[in-house]
Write a protein that holds these residues in place. Structure first.
Motif, short mmCIF file in Angstrom:
data_model
loop_
_atom_site.label_atom_id
_atom_site.label_comp_id
_atom_site.label_asym_id
_atom_site.label_seq_id
_atom_site.Cartn_x
_atom_site.Cartn_y
_atom_site.Cartn_z
N UNK A 76 0.84 -1.20 0.00
CA UNK A 76 0.00 0.00 0.00
C UNK A 76 0.87 1.25 0.00
N UNK A 77 1.88 1.27 0.88
CA UNK A 77 2.78 2.42 0.96
C UNK A 77 3.52 2.64 -0.36
N UNK A 78 3.97 1.54 -0.97
CA UNK A 78 4.69 1.64 -2.24
C UNK A 78 3.84 2.33 -3.30
N UNK A 79 2.58 1.92 -3.41
CA UNK A 79 1.71 2.50 -4.44
C UNK A 79 1.48 3.99 -4.19
N UNK A 80 1.32 4.35 -2.92
CA UNK A 80 1.12 5.76 -2.58
C UNK A 80 2.38 6.59 -2.90
N UNK A 81 3.56 6.07 -2.51
CA UNK A 81 4.80 6.79 -2.75
C UNK A 81 5.08 6.91 -4.24
N UNK A 82 4.82 5.84 -4.98
CA UNK A 82 5.04 5.87 -6.43
C UNK A 82 4.22 6.98 -7.07
N UNK A 83 2.95 7.04 -6.71
CA UNK A 83 2.06 8.07 -7.27
C UNK A 83 2.56 9.46 -6.89
N UNK A 84 2.97 9.64 -5.64
CA UNK A 84 3.43 10.94 -5.16
C UNK A 84 4.68 11.39 -5.91
N UNK A 85 5.64 10.50 -6.07
CA UNK A 85 6.91 10.85 -6.71
C UNK A 85 6.71 11.10 -8.20
N UNK A 86 5.90 10.29 -8.85
CA UNK A 86 5.65 10.50 -10.27
C UNK A 86 4.99 11.85 -10.52
N UNK A 87 4.04 12.22 -9.64
CA UNK A 87 3.35 13.50 -9.81
C UNK A 87 4.25 14.69 -9.49
N UNK A 88 5.07 14.58 -8.43
CA UNK A 88 5.91 15.70 -8.01
C UNK A 88 7.14 15.88 -8.88
N UNK A 89 7.79 14.76 -9.19
CA UNK A 89 9.11 14.85 -9.81
C UNK A 89 9.20 14.23 -11.20
N UNK A 90 8.27 13.34 -11.55
CA UNK A 90 8.31 12.71 -12.86
C UNK A 90 9.41 11.68 -13.02
N UNK A 91 9.86 11.07 -11.90
CA UNK A 91 10.94 10.08 -11.98
C UNK A 91 10.39 8.71 -12.35
N UNK A 92 11.24 7.90 -12.98
CA UNK A 92 10.95 6.48 -13.15
C UNK A 92 11.02 5.82 -11.77
N UNK A 93 10.05 4.97 -11.45
CA UNK A 93 10.00 4.33 -10.13
C UNK A 93 10.08 2.81 -10.30
N UNK A 94 10.95 2.17 -9.50
CA UNK A 94 11.06 0.71 -9.51
C UNK A 94 10.92 0.20 -8.07
N UNK A 95 10.58 -1.08 -7.96
CA UNK A 95 10.36 -1.72 -6.67
C UNK A 95 11.30 -2.92 -6.55
N UNK A 96 12.21 -2.93 -5.58
CA UNK A 96 13.18 -4.01 -5.52
C UNK A 96 12.56 -5.35 -5.11
N UNK A 97 11.32 -5.35 -4.65
CA UNK A 97 10.64 -6.62 -4.38
C UNK A 97 10.49 -7.43 -5.66
N UNK A 98 10.40 -6.72 -6.80
CA UNK A 98 10.20 -7.40 -8.08
C UNK A 98 11.35 -8.34 -8.41
N UNK A 99 12.59 -8.00 -8.05
CA UNK A 99 13.71 -8.91 -8.35
C UNK A 99 14.20 -9.68 -7.13
N UNK A 100 13.79 -9.28 -5.94
CA UNK A 100 14.21 -10.02 -4.75
C UNK A 100 13.32 -11.21 -4.43
N UNK A 101 12.06 -11.15 -4.81
CA UNK A 101 11.08 -12.14 -4.36
C UNK A 101 11.39 -13.55 -4.85
N UNK A 102 12.12 -13.69 -5.96
CA UNK A 102 12.36 -15.01 -6.53
C UNK A 102 13.77 -15.53 -6.25
#
Length: 408
Positions: free
Chosen positions: A94-120
């Motif tokens: 939940x926090x990740x989705x909120x932060x991603x939205x906030x950062x994309x709107x404020x700064x326009x940065x590309x956002x990645x989540x390290x869970x995507x490559x750590x989980x496997x």
């Protein structure tokens, strides 16, 4: 002024991994990342300087990536004096989705989540592919680990350094990311990533850190009455943020202007001179408030913050809308009093005055306002009928002291 020189002038360079980085930063065109773990659902003002550095680099022609640590957040970066509480996967997501939205709107940065490559990653693969590159003595020498050795550190927290190094390696291999930027407390984790890339790939990566922003007494910048100043205006209103910034210490406001705004050297030098010659005007603080609130929330929110500030200062509370009054009282402790009290008893019961005698002296001396009106009658009744917002009344004593009472 070249980019690296500007970063140094602004006080944004603390540690740097290689002198070669100066030329690379000035040349532009490199991919870099900055990371944060999703321990909350919004960024706070302490994050702001770090993210502004990323924007400064972006404006100079570099490509920023924000890494939100959905994986590392499950572990927790070691704190200097205690273990972090564990957060559930559901809360982190939940926090990740909120932060991603906030950062994309404020700064326009590309956002990645390290869970995507750590989980496997399997545990044996983790030890063979990453753990074998870390010498135990090397890890123990890192400040974040060393500071915990006397009171103890779990293996889970101890492994955080390897996980962050793994992030840098992954982004190097998959995003051509050659630079990591972070606060000075992340230096050990950043250099661990540089070392992993060097040992595993035979390649060179870079890192630099920025000093943590502090108050004059050395405590963390970004706390007001024990509460963080959040970038989300639903959690910290534009008025609260403006007030926090306008109340910055004279000794620190120029430092904040350099680190938290895009104003150029000439403008900041002029404001620094005014701090020395006319500190009572607080012009530097007002400019700081204007620049930060406008960048984060827009001109309309800045105008609203100034309107509320002026109304409170002049006592023109009736000029405020209900939404503006709601924002004005957000930062105050609300004290409950019985409905229909006379003003003397109200001041005493709300712990505004220490005695009825003191309360009468203030009232007869024209020192008390209720909802913007000066009250000289000791028998004035404070009740719901007089409330300015819901059941709340705003009491002002003197020029600067405000209190909010709720009639029950």
């Amino acid at each position: 002024m070249k980019l690296f020189d500007e970063l140094k002038w602004r006080g944004l360079i603390n540690d740097i991994s290689s002198t070669d980085l100066e030329e690379k930063l000035n040349a532009g065109g490199i991919t870099f990342y900055i990371g944060t773990d999703p321990t909350g659902d919004t960024l706070h003002i302490g994050h702001y300087s770090s993210f502004l550095i990323a924007k400064r680099l972006k404006d100079a022609g570099h490509h920023p990536i924000l890494l939100v640590g959905g994986g590392t957040g499950l572990i927790g970066d070691p704190k200097p004096n205690t273990e972090r509480p564990m957060i559930t996967k559901e809360q982190l997501d939940y926090n990740y989705k909120k932060l991603r939205k906030q950062v994309e709107e404020l700064f326009g940065f590309e956002v990645v989540n390290n869970y995507d490559w750590m989980k496997d990653i399997h545990f044996i693969d983790y030890l063979r592919d990453y753990g074998k590159y870390f010498n135990l003595n090397y890890m123990l020498a890192k400040e974040t680990v060393k500071s915990r050795m006397d009171i103890g550190i779990t293996y889970t927290e101890f492994s955080y350094m390897i996980l962050q190094a793994l992030d840098f390696l992954h982004l190097y291999e998959h995003k051509d990311c050659v630079l990591q930027v972070g606060g000075q407390d992340q230096w050990g984790n950043i250099t661990a990533g540089i070392e992993l890339i060097r040992k595993k790939l035979g390649k060179e990566a870079y890192g630099f850190t920025m000093p943590l922003i502090t108050k004059a007494d050395g405590t963390k910048f970004g706390k007001s009455e024990g509460n963080a100043i959040w970038l989300d205006k639903e959690q910290t209103s534009s008025y609260e943020m403006y007030q926090f910034l306008v109340n910055s210490e004279d000794e620190k406001v120029v430092d904040y202007l350099k680190k938290l705004t895009f104003l150029d050297k000439e403008v900041i030098d002029e404001l620094e001179e005014k701090v020395k010659t006319e500190p009572f005007r607080r012009e530097a603080q007002k400019v700081l408030g204007r620049e930060v609130v406008t960048f984060l929330h827009g001109e309309a929110e800045y105008d609203k913050a100034v309107k509320i500030t002026n109304a409170l200062f002049k006592g023109n509370l009736k000029d405020l809308s209900q939404d503006e009054v709601a924002d004005a009282i957000k930062g105050f402790e609300i004290m409950e009093v019985n409905d229909g009290l006379n003003l003397v008893d109200c001041l005493v019961d709300a712990n505004i005055a220490s005695s009825k005698r003191e309360a009468r002296e203030w009232i007869s001396g024209n020192s008390i306002q209720v909802n913007g009106e000066k009250i000289s009658d000791v028998d004035y009744i404070v009740d719901k009928n007089q409330s300015i917002y819901k059941d709340y009344s705003i009491i002002k004593r003197g020029k600067r002291n405000y209190y909010v009472v709720e009639s029950k």
